[in-house]
Design a protein around this motif. Structure first.
Motif, PDB file in Angstrom:
ATOM      1  N   ASP A  82       4.198   8.760   0.288  1.00 14.22           N
ATOM      2  CA  ASP A  82       4.420   7.570  -0.546  1.00 14.22           C
ATOM      3  C   ASP A  82       3.922   7.774  -1.970  1.00 14.22           C
ATOM      4  O   ASP A  82       4.093   6.893  -2.815  1.00 14.22           O
ATOM      5  N   TRP A  83       3.241   8.881  -2.231  1.00 11.30           N
ATOM      6  CA  TRP A  83       2.658   9.121  -3.552  1.00 11.30           C
ATOM      7  C   TRP A  83       3.582  10.045  -4.348  1.00 11.30           C
ATOM      8  O   TRP A  83       4.093  11.034  -3.819  1.00 11.30           O
ATOM      9  N   GLU A  84       3.757   9.694  -5.615  1.00  9.60           N
ATOM     10  CA  GLU A  84       4.644  10.523  -6.447  1.00  9.60           C
ATOM     11  C   GLU A  84       4.016  11.898  -6.644  1.00  9.60           C
ATOM     12  O   GLU A  84       2.809  12.015  -6.864  1.00  9.60           O
TER      13      GLU A  84
ATOM     14  N   GLY B  10       0.823  -1.207   0.000  1.00 12.16           N
ATOM     15  CA  GLY B  10       0.000   0.000   0.000  1.00 12.16           C
ATOM     16  C   GLY B  10       0.855   1.255   0.000  1.00 12.16           C
ATOM     17  O   GLY B  10       2.090   1.193   0.082  1.00 12.16           O
ATOM     18  N   ARG B  11       0.186   2.386  -0.107  1.00  8.66           N
ATOM     19  CA  ARG B  11       0.869   3.691  -0.007  1.00  8.66           C
ATOM     20  C   ARG B  11       0.099   4.511   1.029  1.00  8.66           C
ATOM     21  O   ARG B  11      -0.740   5.336   0.680  1.00  8.66           O
TER      22      ARG B  11
ATOM     23  N   SER C 245      -3.357  12.043  -8.483  1.00  5.66           N
ATOM     24  CA  SER C 245      -3.639  12.596  -7.162  1.00  5.66           C
ATOM     25  C   SER C 245      -4.285  11.533  -6.276  1.00  5.66           C
ATOM     26  O   SER C 245      -5.138  10.772  -6.727  1.00  5.66           O
ATOM     27  N   PRO C 246      -3.906  11.495  -5.001  1.00  9.15           N
ATOM     28  CA  PRO C 246      -4.601  10.578  -4.080  1.00  9.15           C
ATOM     29  C   PRO C 246      -6.006  11.069  -3.737  1.00  9.15           C
ATOM     30  O   PRO C 246      -6.794  10.327  -3.166  1.00  9.15           O
TER      31      PRO C 246
END
Ligand code: SF4
Length: 780
Positions: A593-595, A587-588, A600-601
């Motif tokens: 953890d997101w580029e 998971g992120r 977009s998360p």
């Protein structure tokens, strides 16, 4: 009594003979006695099976101990993230459910000429019972269209009916009590604020939180295993705790600060906290600049709502309100306000949850350690099947949903929510966009079109949907009502056809796919064969599908090949899952953890946290939350509040003698001064009567300082009336029975249920009930 000497000698000789044949155990040495003692199960050939608890949705890993074809004991699966080697009391007690002699044992068909609710049935073969159900459904389809059959479902096997069979059959009318009767406001608010659902497992980062504020969140009474473990560890670590609740709950008893708020005024408190954070510049400006839109609009909106404004509304000291806001800011971003699960209170609940999420957003805690982690659902492909027919014969799926919903506008919002979930979360079809309680009127009135059939899987209709009289009227109006369940619950004994399901220890379910910081896939597999002539839900759904001409959707030959195919698609297998019980994917969990230049998360239209919701404004709703005063109780009445027992799951476990030994009935909590004023003492029995003169009880009074003067409180789940449930029957009072009305949340479709007022009628008799210990020895 005198005995003749001759007869005495005869008896003595006979006794000696018997003793010689079977020497007294006391005459043997210990090793010999042990060798002769009957073996207990753990001395036998014990095997263990890894499965998933089905006693609530938390889905803890279970290790079941089996000997002689019987489950004797269960423990928590060690590697499972929701149990971590432990089970709650309900999980431990689940073995008793499998061996409950009151279980439904064979298919039943209502006796011809009897009325629904008479409880008169005859036994039938599975072939006959399924044939009756299939021909009834096909007749409804011929007369009104497939959308005129509704599916209600709750619990582990519900997906076979609500997600799978209903989709193959082509009806949009799928109701799930865990949405509109529980979580839909928080899901809708979260979706339109953060662009992500909360999901079943609240993604609160307890392990790293330093300051927690609970609003009406009954953790410890509403027991979810690892959540409670995390909460306890956070407190042990020194995390500060504030509890806002009209009742001194178990959580309040552990808190640093308890704010006994006036019921229904939480949004005013949240607006005051927003006011302090904004006007004192205590928000995380850098976080909001990077991740949010709408700060200016929010700042202007909350300027009038000071703690001094909120104090008289909430019955709280403005100094306390301000102090908590400042402490929140001082601990940010490791300060968090979890949303809770049962969020349908006053009918304006989506806006209350929006306010709560906005406070969290200003603290900069979403996607950050100590706040909320970003839960992700696992990625597992369906078993290959033809596309489900999304367009019923008499109109499009969404058009049909619109016709069944209270207004097109409501459906529009809820449909958009579902679409976002579909794209952001799992890519799977979500069928929970219909508010379950809004389908009941269509069964009675035929408006906007007729719901003529109901397939109910495990939804406790009379203990979950408010306005029970209306539900009973609706059931009487149906052409076909089918109940699939384990026990002869109150609502089950109204069905035309009753199909007995195996318990979770006796069956496979579909893979459990759970959004978590590392996505979780769990296997529920049978530890033992189903008792009597009960069958697993997957088998019932498939057999029905075959009889309905839907065989192309049920192409799998058996459940093992179905599960194995799905698991092999992610590089595992049924064999591996049987050995592990739980699989996890990467998971992120945090924004870090997101580029930065990746997707977009935040699944909102703007791709950012939306403090101001343009979507709400366009749909005619307040784009920023407003406080709406609740209706006050009339003279002599109290607001009915309700909550959970830590050893019961809703109204599903009150026939379990192990759990009932721990909590065998409820009492009505009443403020001690009010009790004195009414001349009542703890232990007196009363009736509860609502404004519509519906009476419930008798129920014992619990006079306490732990509750405000303007409300009473009941633990939910008691007050069963089915004589076939010999332990549950007649114990305590049902809160749902008193809810003759609810207030619809126009945004989420949730049924606000804190709007019932009751009075206490003294002089009720103490119920005469058989002792639990005697009932525990029931015979099938
Ligand atoms: S929290 Fe308790 S009842 Fe729920 S799944 Fe876990 S052990 Fe079972």
């Amino acid at each position: 009594m005198r005995m003749e000497r001759r007869r005495f000698l005869k008896l003595s000789a006979a006794s000696v003979g018997a003793l010689m044949l079977a020497p007294a155990a006391g005459a043997l040495r210990l090793p010999e006695r042990l060798a002769r003692a009957p073996k207990t199960w753990y001395q036998g050939d014990v095997s263990t099976v890894l499965t998933t608890c089905g006693n609530c949705f938390w889905a803890c890993g279970v290790r079941a101990y089996v000997e002689g074809g019987r489950v004797w004991k269960v423990d928590g699966g060690e590697a499972n993230p929701f149990s971590r080697g432990r089970l709650c009391a309900r999980g431990q007690g689940s073995v008793a459910q499998t061996y409950d002699p009151d279980r439904l044992k064979r298919p039943l068909i209502r006796v011809e000429g009897s009325q629904r609710g008479d409880g008169r049935y005859r036994e039938a073969s599975w072939d006959e019972a399924l044939g009756v159900v299939a021909s009834g459904m096909l007749a409804i389809k011929d007369s009104y269209g497939s959308e005129s059959v509704a599916f209600f479902g709750h619990g582990g096997g519900a997906s076979w009916f609500g997600d799978y069979l209903a989709a193959a059959w082509a009806t949009p009318n799928v109701g799930d009590p865990s949405a509109a009767l529980c979580t839909s406001p928080r899901e809708t608010a979260s979706q339109w604020t953060f662009g992500r659902a909360i999901g079943g497992h609240e993604p609160v980062d307890w392990a790293n939180a330093d300051y927690v504020v609970l609003l009406g969140h009954h953790i410890g009474e509403d027991t979810h295993n690892s959540q409670l473990q995390d909460f306890s560890l956070a407190r042990k670590r020194g995390a500060k705790l504030v509890v806002v609740d009209p009742r001194f709950s178990v959580a309040a008893s552990k808190a640093d600060r308890w704010l006994p708020i006036k019921p229904g005024t939480d949004t005013a408190l949240l607006l005051a906290w927003l006011h302090v954070l904004v006007t004192e510049n205590r928000y995380d400006a850098a976080y909001l600049a990077a991740h949010a839109v709408g700060l200016d609009e929010l700042a202007a909106h909350v300027r009038p709502f000071s703690p001094e404004w909120a104090g008289p509304i909430t019955d709280l000291d403005p100094a306390d309100i301000r102090a908590v806001a400042r402490e929140l800011a001082a601990h940010a971003p490791r300060a968090v306000l979890p949303p809770g699960r049962h969020t349908v209170w006053y009918g304006n609940d989506t806006q209350r949850l929006r306010a709560l999420f906005l406070v969290n957003a200003l603290l900069g805690n979403y996607g950050v350690e100590g706040g909320f982690y970003l839960a992700q659902a696992p990625s597992v492909a369906d078993y290959p099947h033809p596309d489900f027919p999304l367009v019923p014969a008499s109109g499009g799926c969404s058009a049909a949903a619109e016709r069944a919903a209270p207004s097109a506008r409501v459906t529009a919002i809820r449909s958009i929510t579902a679409n976002h979930r579909q794209s952001v979360d799992t890519g799977r079809f979500f069928a929970d966009t219909t508010a379950i309680q809004e389908l009941i009127p269509a069964m009675i009135t035929g408006e906007p079109y007729r719901i003529a059939g109901l397939i109910d899987y495990g939804t406790n209709l009379f203990h979950s949907i408010p306005d029970v009289a209306r539900t009973k009227q609706a059931l009487q109006a149906l052409d076909l009502y089918v109940a699939i369940d384990v026990l002869p619950m109150d609502h089950v004994m109204w069905a035309d056809v009753i199909l007995p399901e195996a318990t979770y220890l006796e069956r496979y379910d579909d893979l459990l796919e759970i959004a978590h910081r590392s996505p979780v896939i769990e296997l529920r597999q049978p530890a033992v064969e189903p008792m009597w002539d009960s069958k697993p839900g997957w088998w019932i759904a498939r057999e029905l599908g075959l009889r309905l001409g839907l065989e192309r959707y049920f192409a799998w030959p058996d459940i093992e090949s179905y599960l194995d195919t799905r698991l092999r698609a992610i590089g595992s297998s049924l064999e591996q899952a049987k050995g592990l019980g739980t699989l996890q994917q990467a998971g992120r969990p945090y924004l870090a953890d997101w580029e930065k230049d990746g997707p977009s998360p935040f699944g909102t239209p703007s791709g950012k946290i939306e403090l101001y919701s343009r979507t709400f404004a366009d749909a005619g709703f307040d784009p920023l939350p407003r406080y709406e005063p609740p209706k006050e109780p009339p003279e002599g009445y109290y607001r009915l509040l309700y909550g959970r027992s830590p050893v019961h799951t809703f109204a599903r476990t009150q026939n379990n003698w192990v759990l009932m030994e721990m909590h065998g009935g409820n009492a009505v909590w009443l403020n001690a001064s009010e009790a004195r004023r009414l001349g009542l003492r703890s232990g007196d029995y009363v009736w509860l009567e609502n404004e519509q003169r519906v009476r419930e009880g008798p129920v014992a009074v619990f006079a306490t300082e732990r509750l405000r003067f303007d409300c009473v409180y009941l633990v939910h789940g008691f007050g069963h009336r089915s004589p076939n449930m010999r332990i549950a029957n007649g114990r305590g009072a049902s809160d749902t029975a008193l809810m003759s009305r609810y207030r619809l949340d126009p945004i989420s479709g949730g049924a606000g249920m804190h709007v019932t007022f009751v009075r206490l009628v003294p002089g009720a008799p103490r119920p005469r009930l058989p002792r639990l210990a005697r009932l525990a020895r029931r015979k099938a």
